[in-house]
Design a protein around this motif. Structure first.
Motif, PDB file in Angstrom:
ATOM      1  N   PHE A  97       0.828  -1.205   0.000  1.00 44.40           N
ATOM      2  CA  PHE A  97       0.000   0.000   0.000  1.00 44.40           C
ATOM      3  C   PHE A  97       0.861   1.252   0.000  1.00 44.40           C
ATOM      4  N   LEU A  98       0.260   2.311  -0.478  1.00 43.89           N
ATOM      5  CA  LEU A  98       0.902   3.611  -0.568  1.00 43.89           C
ATOM      6  C   LEU A  98      -0.118   4.658  -0.139  1.00 43.89           C
ATOM      7  N   ASP A  99       0.186   5.355   0.952  1.00 44.45           N
ATOM      8  CA  ASP A  99      -0.710   6.391   1.471  1.00 44.45           C
ATOM      9  C   ASP A  99      -0.054   7.741   1.218  1.00 44.45           C
ATOM     10  N   LEU A 100      -0.732   8.577   0.437  1.00 40.07           N
ATOM     11  CA  LEU A 100      -0.167   9.869   0.040  1.00 40.07           C
ATOM     12  C   LEU A 100      -0.976  11.027   0.593  1.00 40.07           C
ATOM     13  N   THR A 104      -5.094   7.015  -0.924  1.00 38.40           N
ATOM     14  CA  THR A 104      -4.516   5.749  -0.483  1.00 38.40           C
ATOM     15  C   THR A 104      -4.698   4.708  -1.574  1.00 38.40           C
ATOM     16  N   PHE A 105      -3.640   3.936  -1.844  1.00 35.82           N
ATOM     17  CA  PHE A 105      -3.672   2.931  -2.897  1.00 35.82           C
ATOM     18  C   PHE A 105      -3.112   1.620  -2.356  1.00 35.82           C
ATOM     19  N   ASN A 127      -2.953  -7.349  -9.258  1.00 38.73           N
ATOM     20  CA  ASN A 127      -1.636  -6.704  -9.371  1.00 38.73           C
ATOM     21  C   ASN A 127      -1.659  -5.343 -10.052  1.00 38.73           C
ATOM     22  N   ARG A 128      -2.611  -4.531  -9.685  1.00 37.30           N
ATOM     23  CA  ARG A 128      -2.645  -3.145 -10.141  1.00 37.30           C
ATOM     24  C   ARG A 128      -3.024  -2.281  -8.947  1.00 37.30           C
ATOM     25  N   TRP A 129      -2.656  -1.007  -9.015  1.00 35.67           N
ATOM     26  CA  TRP A 129      -2.977  -0.105  -7.916  1.00 35.67           C
ATOM     27  C   TRP A 129      -4.488   0.126  -7.876  1.00 35.67           C
ATOM     28  N   ILE A 130      -5.036  -0.008  -6.668  1.00 34.56           N
ATOM     29  CA  ILE A 130      -6.464   0.205  -6.444  1.00 34.56           C
ATOM     30  C   ILE A 130      -6.621   1.380  -5.483  1.00 34.56           C
ATOM     31  N   SER A 131      -7.407   2.361  -5.866  1.00 30.26           N
ATOM     32  CA  SER A 131      -7.662   3.506  -5.006  1.00 30.26           C
ATOM     33  C   SER A 131      -8.724   3.125  -3.970  1.00 30.26           C
ATOM     34  N   VAL A 132      -8.380   3.305  -2.684  1.00 33.44           N
ATOM     35  CA  VAL A 132      -9.297   2.943  -1.613  1.00 33.44           C
ATOM     36  C   VAL A 132      -9.470   4.132  -0.669  1.00 33.44           C
ATOM     37  N   PRO A 133     -10.578   4.195   0.084  1.00 31.08           N
ATOM     38  CA  PRO A 133     -10.743   5.243   1.089  1.00 31.08           C
ATOM     39  C   PRO A 133      -9.636   5.129   2.143  1.00 31.08           C
TER      40      PRO A 133
END
Length: 271
Positions: A97-100, A104-105, A127-133
């Protein structure tokens, strides 16, 4: 995460930051007198809080439980500005995950997303970035675990504190201080630092303080991750979630953070 996230996020952080200066200007006991355990515990929390506010970045390792009582294993690095990169594991299924900040992805194999009610037979989520709350995994990583925000949990005001016996955390001597719900493990050496946080059956995280160079490395890695967000989709609609302009803005934000001067933290002497 239900009770745990409410406890951490519900702390009066604004009050802490407003009084951050006085938090580190401590009244010490007169020479020759031994402070009582409760007063000593309060002093230790204040000193650790003041230091944590200035940490450039922190590495967390441990676990927490979500609203359904599911244990989630967490490994994350969080900078002073909230940029977060890491991994979580649920039932031995892992996700990156990546939180910016406000975005958040997460990325994993499709079977992971089935745990969260997303069908993946058509490989949409594989295997792709998913945008989540931000609180999709019941913990807003970049907000709750930002050093200055976490420092809010160490405010001793209004708490009945007790100290436990000295123990070893991350190869350092530390003492546990608890209010009966949260337990903070504070180093016995100066400067006092928070090296572990626990809350019953809801959370247990060890902390390793990172220096400015490691903070810069994390921001550089995050920029590389942003470059792969062009094909990110929304977790609920499976539609494209990031535009080229979004990628540009996020990249500029991380570049700005990397170029700026982070707070002068006190990294742990050992790893």
């Amino acid at each position: 995460m239900g009770p745990t996230s409410k406890t951490i996020i519900g702390v009066a952080v604004v009050a802490l930051l407003a009084g951050a200066v006085t938090a580190v200007l401590l009244t010490r006991p007169d020479a020759g007198t031994e402070p009582d355990p409760a007063s000593l515990a309060a002093t230790e929390l204040r000193e650790a809080s003041g230091a944590l506010i200035g940490a450039p970045a922190v590495h967390y390792a441990g676990w927490y439980t979500d609203d359904d009582g599911e244990r989630i294993v967490l490994n994350a690095r969080v900078t002073a500005d909230g940029t977060t990169a890491g991994h979580i594991a649920v039932r031995r299924l892992t996700a990156t995950f990546l939180d910016l900040g406000d975005r958040t992805f997460a990325k994993s194999e499709g079977v992971f997303w089935k745990l969260y009610g997303r069908e993946s037979d058509d490989l949409t989520y594989w295997n792709r970035w998913i945008s989540v709350p931000p609180e999709f995994f019941d913990l807003d990583f970049g907000d709750t675990l930002t050093p200055a925000r976490l420092a809010g949990t160490l405010d001793p005001v209004g708490r009945t504190l007790t100290r436990g016996p000295e123990t070893i955390v991350n190869n350092e001597k530390a003492v546990p201080v608890t209010d009966g719900k949260l337990t903070w493990f504070i180093t016995t050496s100066q400067p006092r630092r928070l090296v572990k946080l626990a809350e019953g059956d809801d959370l247990e995280l060890t902390l390793t303080w990172l220096d400015d160079a490691e903070r810069g490395k994390l921001l550089t890695e995050a920029k590389k991750g942003v470059a792969g967000l062009r094909n990110a989709i929304d977790v609920d609609t499976a539609k494209r979630a990031v535009s080229a302009a979004d990628v540009q803005k996020l990249t500029e934000k991380l570049s700005s953070a990397a170029a700026g001067s982070p707070p002068a933290g006190q990294p742990a002497p050992s790893r």
